[in-house]
Enzyme design. Sequence first.
Site, PDB file in Angstrom:
ATOM      1  CG  HIS A 179      12.841  19.998 -20.202  1.00 42.45           C
ATOM      2  ND1 HIS A 179      13.063  19.034 -19.180  1.00 42.45           N
ATOM      3  CD2 HIS A 179      14.135  20.298 -20.636  1.00 42.45           C
ATOM      4  CE1 HIS A 179      14.212  18.787 -19.138  1.00 42.45           C
ATOM      5  NE2 HIS A 179      15.097  19.498 -19.915  1.00 42.45           N
ATOM      6  CD  GLU A 200       8.660  19.241 -17.532  1.00 45.25           C
ATOM      7  OE1 GLU A 200       9.891  18.933 -17.594  1.00 45.25           O
ATOM      8  OE2 GLU A 200       7.600  18.633 -17.517  1.00 45.25           O
ATOM      9  NE  ARG A 238      12.422  12.854 -19.823  1.00 48.54           N
ATOM     10  CZ  ARG A 238      11.142  12.256 -19.882  1.00 48.54           C
ATOM     11  NH1 ARG A 238      11.118  10.976 -20.513  1.00 48.54           N
ATOM     12  NH2 ARG A 238      10.074  12.514 -19.016  1.00 48.54           N
ATOM     13  CG  ASP A 269      13.154  57.878 -14.924  1.00 50.23           C
ATOM     14  OD1 ASP A 269      13.051  57.740 -16.183  1.00 50.23           O
ATOM     15  OD2 ASP A 269      14.155  58.321 -14.333  1.00 50.23           O
ATOM     16  CD  GLU A 288       9.911  17.747 -22.637  1.00 48.32           C
ATOM     17  OE1 GLU A 288      10.178  18.038 -21.081  1.00 48.32           O
ATOM     18  OE2 GLU A 288       9.713  16.625 -22.850  1.00 48.32           O
ATOM     19  CD  GLU A 310      15.641  17.637 -12.578  1.00 47.74           C
ATOM     20  OE1 GLU A 310      16.665  16.944 -12.788  1.00 47.74           O
ATOM     21  OE2 GLU A 310      14.454  17.438 -13.230  1.00 47.74           O
ATOM     22  NE  ARG A 357      14.609  16.619 -23.324  1.00 51.32           N
ATOM     23  CZ  ARG A 357      14.184  16.626 -22.108  1.00 51.32           C
ATOM     24  NH1 ARG A 357      13.150  16.560 -21.645  1.00 51.32           N
ATOM     25  NH2 ARG A 357      15.200  16.003 -21.196  1.00 51.32           N
ATOM     26  CD  GLU A 372      15.920  20.892 -14.903  1.00 54.44           C
ATOM     27  OE1 GLU A 372      15.245  19.821 -15.273  1.00 54.44           O
ATOM     28  OE2 GLU A 372      16.833  21.268 -14.997  1.00 54.44           O
ATOM     29  CD  GLU A 425      11.170  19.674 -13.333  1.00 56.94           C
ATOM     30  OE1 GLU A 425      12.413  19.272 -13.718  1.00 56.94           O
ATOM     31  OE2 GLU A 425      10.249  19.119 -13.862  1.00 56.94           O
TER      32      GLU A 425
END
Length: 469
Positions: free
Chosen positions: A268, A130, A338, A51, A357, A211, A359, A132, A219
Amino acid sequence: MTPREVLDFAKKNKVEMVDLKFVDLLGTWQHFSVPTSELTLDLFKEGSGFDGSSIRGWKAIQNSDMLMVPDPNTARLDPFTEIPTLTMIGNVEEPITRQGYNRDPRYIAQKAEKYLKSTKIGDTSYWGPEAEFFIFDHVSFDQNAHSGFYFVDSDEGIWNSGDEGNNLGSRPRHKEGYFPVAPVDSQQDIRSEMVREMEKVGIWVEKHHHEVATGGQAEIDLRFDTLVSMADKMMMYKYIVKNVARRHGKTATFMPKPVFGDNGTGMHTHQSIWKDKKPSFAGKDYAGVSQQCLYYIGGILKHAKALAAFTNPSTNSYKRLTPGFEAPTLLAYSSRNRSAGIRIPMYSPSPKAKRIEVRFPDPSSNMYLAFSAMLMAGLDGIQNKIHPGEPMDKNLYDLDPEEAGNIPTLPESLEESLNCLEDDHEFLLKGGVFSEDIVEAWIGYKRENEVAPMKVRPHPHEFSLYYDV
């Protein structure tokens, strides 16, 4: 595996039940189980009915019949059931047309992979999220007409340092949880058990660690894979993390900001495009990337405000996206940096390692939709040669207000990101990957069920601010 191999695998492992899983609009696994007597070759052709009106954001009740067709390549033994159970992820189809259901997120991801090939830009995209999460010892929350609260606790939380009784100290302070050894890192074994269970079901894990935040932030990083396969693995990843935590009498959450005053939980997301088994993002431009890679970055940055509706899809997501807690809010790119919204990792000189990457995403995302949306934005950047401008090779957290004001920012709320998606989603519709229907359904569901309810409820902190006015 082929369907026949799945049947043989089930017989060899004395499977008694078959669990069929699919993902709903918001990105949560749903499932139902059938006995092994139903595990026939016909199941892989005809599927099993359910359903669709009872699934969030899906069918109306007068048109609710759906089919779930299992993908034999996803067959695994469930690591948490007492009764031997085979689990498979499946695709949702319309029973009359036998076409993929346009609101099935996995179907959208499959279309995104096909669209990439049709553009001739590349034939494969690789994804390495990645994710967390927090592992707590207790969580309670409630909301009603006259009260509202939440309470999370972890023996590892620095806030427990003043407790009387058998208190042994050794807790990570706020923002000091990154990489300490035991006894400060008290969850080595539980993370290792999570990794062991992931490896049992064929997930390639690269590393795990504590982390930055206090209170059990963790992580576990996976080896990159193709888009649909990685989204499948991330669903199993969440399933394993939560159920291993439950084994230990703990609870795990991928909520982006469950703890005030410390870092939130991000995801990330490393990504790249390959063609003819060669990395398309490697080149001789900035940070060793290709012109194509720069255009891909340009597409992500141009559409980031709209992407946030999928990559940061909860009201809580924007509690994480605030200055001062390592979550990027400025839409810039850089190598190694970063603090930028997009980073070009520089771990290896090999062209095969060249990737970007992104982030700002977080793991409250529907993985299938978030990965697909980012791919579509990047491809739009390549197709329209959208250059990202000059890189920002400086700490963006320390910019003076005037300089920071010249850099675009992510939305400050889910409502803002939904408005941006409403205004900017043509790039998602290319190749029929997303549809107007799925975009409207996503925006409508989020506004009605998340944005609007949050607007009308008193917040506990409002009492400390305004009760005595």
